[in-house]
Design a protein around this motif. Structure first.
Motif, mmCIF file in Angstrom:
data_model
loop_
_atom_site.group_PDB
_atom_site.id
_atom_site.type_symbol
_atom_site.label_atom_id
_atom_site.label_comp_id
_atom_site.label_asym_id
_atom_site.label_seq_id
_atom_site.Cartn_x
_atom_site.Cartn_y
_atom_site.Cartn_z
ATOM 1 N N LEU A 79 34.709 16.312 41.801
ATOM 2 C CA LEU A 79 34.349 16.598 40.551
ATOM 3 C C LEU A 79 33.900 17.871 40.308
ATOM 4 C CD1 LEU A 79 32.744 12.987 40.103
ATOM 5 C CD2 LEU A 79 35.163 13.547 39.779
ATOM 6 N N SER A 80 34.096 18.731 41.076
ATOM 7 C CA SER A 80 33.596 20.153 40.925
ATOM 8 C C SER A 80 34.913 20.978 40.796
ATOM 9 C CB SER A 80 32.779 20.704 42.139
ATOM 10 O OG SER A 80 32.499 21.935 41.999
ATOM 11 N N TYR A 81 35.086 21.848 39.958
ATOM 12 C CA TYR A 81 35.980 23.216 39.490
ATOM 13 C C TYR A 81 35.865 24.237 41.105
ATOM 14 C CZ TYR A 81 32.781 27.019 38.951
ATOM 15 O OH TYR A 81 31.591 27.803 39.088
ATOM 16 N N GLU A 82 35.065 23.988 42.089
ATOM 17 C CA GLU A 82 35.104 24.971 43.011
ATOM 18 C C GLU A 82 35.914 24.127 44.115
ATOM 19 O OE1 GLU A 82 31.523 27.140 44.228
ATOM 20 O OE2 GLU A 82 30.345 25.570 43.253
ATOM 21 N N VAL A 83 36.607 22.918 44.053
ATOM 22 C CA VAL A 83 37.187 22.419 45.038
ATOM 23 C C VAL A 83 38.705 21.922 44.337
ATOM 24 C CG1 VAL A 83 37.507 20.142 46.610
ATOM 25 C CG2 VAL A 83 35.342 21.603 46.167
ATOM 26 N N GLY A 84 39.839 22.420 45.066
ATOM 27 C CA GLY A 84 41.136 21.681 44.335
ATOM 28 C C GLY A 84 42.188 22.777 44.230
ATOM 29 N N GLY A 85 41.830 24.173 44.499
ATOM 30 C CA GLY A 85 42.735 25.170 44.283
ATOM 31 C C GLY A 85 42.291 26.276 43.196
ATOM 32 N N ASP A 86 43.353 26.980 42.780
ATOM 33 C CA ASP A 86 43.112 28.151 42.213
ATOM 34 C C ASP A 86 43.207 27.887 40.551
ATOM 35 O OD1 ASP A 86 42.190 29.374 44.375
ATOM 36 O OD2 ASP A 86 44.440 30.027 44.871
ATOM 37 N N LEU A 87 43.481 26.765 40.087
ATOM 38 C CA LEU A 87 43.865 26.440 38.774
ATOM 39 C C LEU A 87 42.564 27.186 37.788
ATOM 40 C CD1 LEU A 87 45.742 25.597 36.654
ATOM 41 C CD2 LEU A 87 44.558 23.570 36.591
ATOM 42 N N PRO A 88 41.458 27.312 38.337
ATOM 43 C CA PRO A 88 40.358 27.612 37.510
ATOM 44 C C PRO A 88 40.513 29.245 37.274
ATOM 45 C CG PRO A 88 39.414 26.390 38.829
ATOM 46 C CD PRO A 88 40.800 26.272 39.179
ATOM 47 N N GLN A 89 41.220 29.962 38.184
ATOM 48 C CA GLN A 89 41.450 31.267 37.758
ATOM 49 C C GLN A 89 42.406 31.652 36.707
ATOM 50 O OE1 GLN A 89 42.818 32.904 41.641
ATOM 51 N NE2 GLN A 89 41.105 32.280 42.946
ATOM 52 N N LEU A 90 43.569 30.753 36.593
ATOM 53 C CA LEU A 90 44.203 30.681 35.592
ATOM 54 C C LEU A 90 43.480 30.531 34.281
ATOM 55 C CD1 LEU A 90 47.227 31.429 34.980
ATOM 56 C CD2 LEU A 90 47.797 28.857 35.234
ATOM 57 N N ILE A 91 42.837 29.251 34.192
ATOM 58 C CA ILE A 91 42.405 28.612 32.707
ATOM 59 C C ILE A 91 40.983 29.026 32.447
ATOM 60 C CG2 ILE A 91 44.314 26.742 32.830
ATOM 61 C CD1 ILE A 91 41.780 25.002 33.611
ATOM 62 N N GLY A 92 40.115 29.415 33.433
ATOM 63 C CA GLY A 92 38.699 29.719 33.392
ATOM 64 C C GLY A 92 37.998 28.395 33.987
ATOM 65 N N GLU A 93 36.858 28.714 34.542
ATOM 66 C CA GLU A 93 36.026 27.872 35.169
ATOM 67 C C GLU A 93 35.559 26.727 34.128
ATOM 68 O OE1 GLU A 93 33.092 30.154 37.222
ATOM 69 O OE2 GLU A 93 34.543 30.923 38.613
ATOM 70 N N ASP A 94 35.234 27.344 33.233
ATOM 71 C CA ASP A 94 34.254 26.285 32.163
ATOM 72 C C ASP A 94 35.372 25.238 31.738
ATOM 73 O OD1 ASP A 94 31.937 27.493 32.355
ATOM 74 O OD2 ASP A 94 32.244 28.798 30.397
ATOM 75 N N ILE A 95 36.658 25.594 31.293
ATOM 76 C CA ILE A 95 37.729 24.642 31.060
ATOM 77 C C ILE A 95 38.089 23.723 31.941
ATOM 78 C CG2 ILE A 95 40.123 24.473 29.973
ATOM 79 C CD1 ILE A 95 39.651 27.287 28.538
ATOM 80 N N ALA A 96 38.239 24.318 33.308
ATOM 81 C CA ALA A 96 38.558 23.575 34.321
ATOM 82 C C ALA A 96 37.293 22.471 34.509
ATOM 83 C CB ALA A 96 38.484 24.307 35.519
ATOM 84 N N GLN A 97 36.127 22.890 34.540
ATOM 85 C CA GLN A 97 35.038 21.878 34.659
ATOM 86 C C GLN A 97 34.995 20.859 33.441
ATOM 87 O OE1 GLN A 97 33.178 21.486 37.630
ATOM 88 N NE2 GLN A 97 32.695 19.384 36.706
ATOM 89 N N GLN A 98 35.107 21.374 32.269
ATOM 90 C CA GLN A 98 35.106 20.225 31.185
ATOM 91 C C GLN A 98 36.387 19.419 31.276
ATOM 92 O OE1 GLN A 98 35.504 23.088 27.709
ATOM 93 N NE2 GLN A 98 33.442 23.739 28.195
ATOM 94 N N THR A 99 37.435 19.767 31.786
ATOM 95 C CA THR A 99 38.696 18.875 31.908
ATOM 96 C C THR A 99 38.658 17.941 32.903
ATOM 97 O OG1 THR A 99 39.913 20.769 31.101
ATOM 98 C CG2 THR A 99 41.101 18.944 31.652
ATOM 99 N N ILE A 100 37.801 18.338 34.112
ATOM 100 C CA ILE A 100 37.396 17.548 35.357
ATOM 101 C C ILE A 100 36.577 16.406 34.631
ATOM 102 C CG2 ILE A 100 35.938 17.120 37.310
ATOM 103 C CD1 ILE A 100 37.203 20.055 38.225
ATOM 104 N N ASP A 101 35.358 16.626 34.046
ATOM 105 C CA ASP A 101 34.825 15.607 33.216
ATOM 106 C C ASP A 101 35.685 14.609 32.550
ATOM 107 O OD1 ASP A 101 32.506 16.980 34.828
ATOM 108 O OD2 ASP A 101 31.880 18.030 33.091
#
Length: 463
Positions: A79-101
């Protein structure tokens, strides 16, 4: 000829959540999912009855079918953007975490356990982190929602029924053989299945074939000029210890996500997929490649905990076949084990000797993969990877005293294939118009949650 608005290749998490999010957004577009394997309720592994891997043909039911390998693994959602690959580099960390939630709430809707592991216990976490720092390792904070192998299958069955009930067509036992291209435009796909060869046309084609389809997608990129770059492969082992050894970490964190860069090579080495009270398992890929994995059930428990230790390999020019390289390592290990997983005691590795079956029977630690063959994994593991793994295990011993004990078991090969990373923009468009690549097959994600997130974002775009 059949025509759809969206054709999705692969019914793993990325493909499933693409279709699911399109429905949730009210899309009326026609959707077809092409899946090589069977529906989740028809996926059966005979090992539970036979006690050994039967090397099922034409594919392994643990890795292939609706929900992909995810439903037949331990079923953990990071449940953290820090785990699961490099997608946050493409879309941004904030969007990645919001979408995880957001995606996590969907899993809850379909029956995921409401309990989250690895939260709270602040003082205990600080103590574990202090030990990690002293050992030169980084502890990554990551809450975990554990589905459990058997519960994950129930959850994905519910999603499967939902998709079908809302008009998504799923073609099981069907394999994509090629793309249909007109210059740099993707018009659809060619498939072979129960009805023989067919052509399916679509405005948008989504490739979401997971790790299982990594080498297939790599060939597709080469054949059709899909822009990509060599990706990472992880080569490592699955480690098994008694629950008593790692009891505190299991209780406080459930899964210890530790990262290090051990000398002398300083490659990235990390723990992955920790299974308290779990079972070591065998999976079979194409060309009869047997690899090791771990399962963790909600109800059924063993006396042991297993986790992967993976060494990341990034290659540079002129070499551009990282998946083939990792496969060769696996094939060599399989050769030594006569087609089975190899297991060796850590103490025997340090002593420069193989492990014998009679020695395993004398240990406190009993293997949970009974058909693993005692032997010498160092005869097949590349020197660089083996040294990294040994040094990482010894560093882990500072965090978890007893982790590097002589009887600790190492199973091999544990391989994680990720496609050569497909070049895409933030809307997941490739250089081929109408073609998108998602999830672990795209080289951008690793694991259930981030692949699901990738699907959700794709679904929003297509809706």
């Amino acid at each position: 000829m059949k025509k759809y608005d969206v054709a999705i290749i692969g019914a793993g998490p990325a493909g499933i959540f693409t279709a699911l999010e399109m429905l949730k957004k009210g899309s009326k577009k026609s959707i077809v999912i092409i899946e090589k394997g069977k529906s989740v309720e028809n996926r059966k592994c005979p090992k539970s009855k036979t006690g050994r891997c039967m090397n099922c043909k034409p594919y392994c039911h643990i890795t292939t079918g609706f929900s992909g390998a995810g439903a037949f693994s331990d079923g953990k959602l990071s449940l953290s953007y820090e785990v699961g690959g490099d997608l946050p580099q493409l879309i941004g960390e904030d969007i990645a975490q919001q979408t995880i939630d957001y995606t996590d709430k969907i899993y809850l809707e379909f029956g995921a356990d409401t309990h989250v592991e690895g939260v709270g216990n602040t003082e205990e976490v600080k103590e574990i982190r202090k030990r990690a720092i002293q050992a030169g390792l980084k502890l990554v904070d990551c809450p975990i929602r554990h589905l459990g192998t058997e519960k994950a299958q129930e959850l994905y069955f519910a999603i499967e029924k939902y998709l079908i009930a809302h008009g998504v067509e799923i073609m099981f036992d069907s394999q994509c053989s090629d793309l249909i291209l007109d210059g740099e435009n993707c018009l659809g796909i060619k498939i072979s299945g129960r009805n023989g060869a067919e052509e399916i046309y679509a405005d948008h084609t989504v490739v979401a074939t997971g790790r299982r389809g990594a080498d297939w997608l790599e060939q597709l990129c080469t054949d059709h000029g899909i822009a990509h770059q060599p990706g990472t492969v992880d080569i490592g082992v699955r480690v098994e210890v008694r629950n008593e050894v790692i009891e505190k970490v299991n209780k406080v964190l459930y899964e210890s996500k530790l990262v290090g860069y051990p000398k002398p090579f300083k490659n990235k080495v990390r723990t992955f997929c920790q299974n308290p009270g779990g079972f070591v398992a065998q999976e079979n890929y194409d060309n009869d490649l047997a690899v090791v994995n771990g399962h963790s059930y909600k109800e059924l428990k063993s006396d042991n905990t297993n986790l992967a230790i993976l060494c990341s390999h990034n290659f540079t020019e002129p070499f551009n076949q990282p998946i083939a390289y990792a496969q060769k390592v696996g094939e060599l290990t399989n050769m030594l084990g006569a087609g089975h997983i190899l297991v060796q005691r850590f103490g025997d590795i340090l002593d420069g000797k193989r492990t014998w079956q009679k020695e395993l029977s004398r240990s406190n630690l009993k293997p949970t993969l009974p058909d693993a063959v005692a032997g010498d994994i160092t005869a097949a593991m590349p020197y660089r990877a083996m040294i990294n793994i040994i040094n990482f295990i010894q560093a882990m011993d500072h965090v978890v005293p007893g982790f590097a004990s002589p009887e600790t078991l190492l199973y091999s090969p544990e391989l994680k294939f990720y496609s050569n990373r497909v070049k895409m923009d933030t809307d997941f468009n490739t250089n081929i118009k109408g073609l998108h690549c998602l999830g672990d097959s795209s080289g951008w994600t690793r694991g259930l949650m981030m692949a699901s997130v990738h699907g959700v974002l794709m679904g929003r775009i297509l809706a």
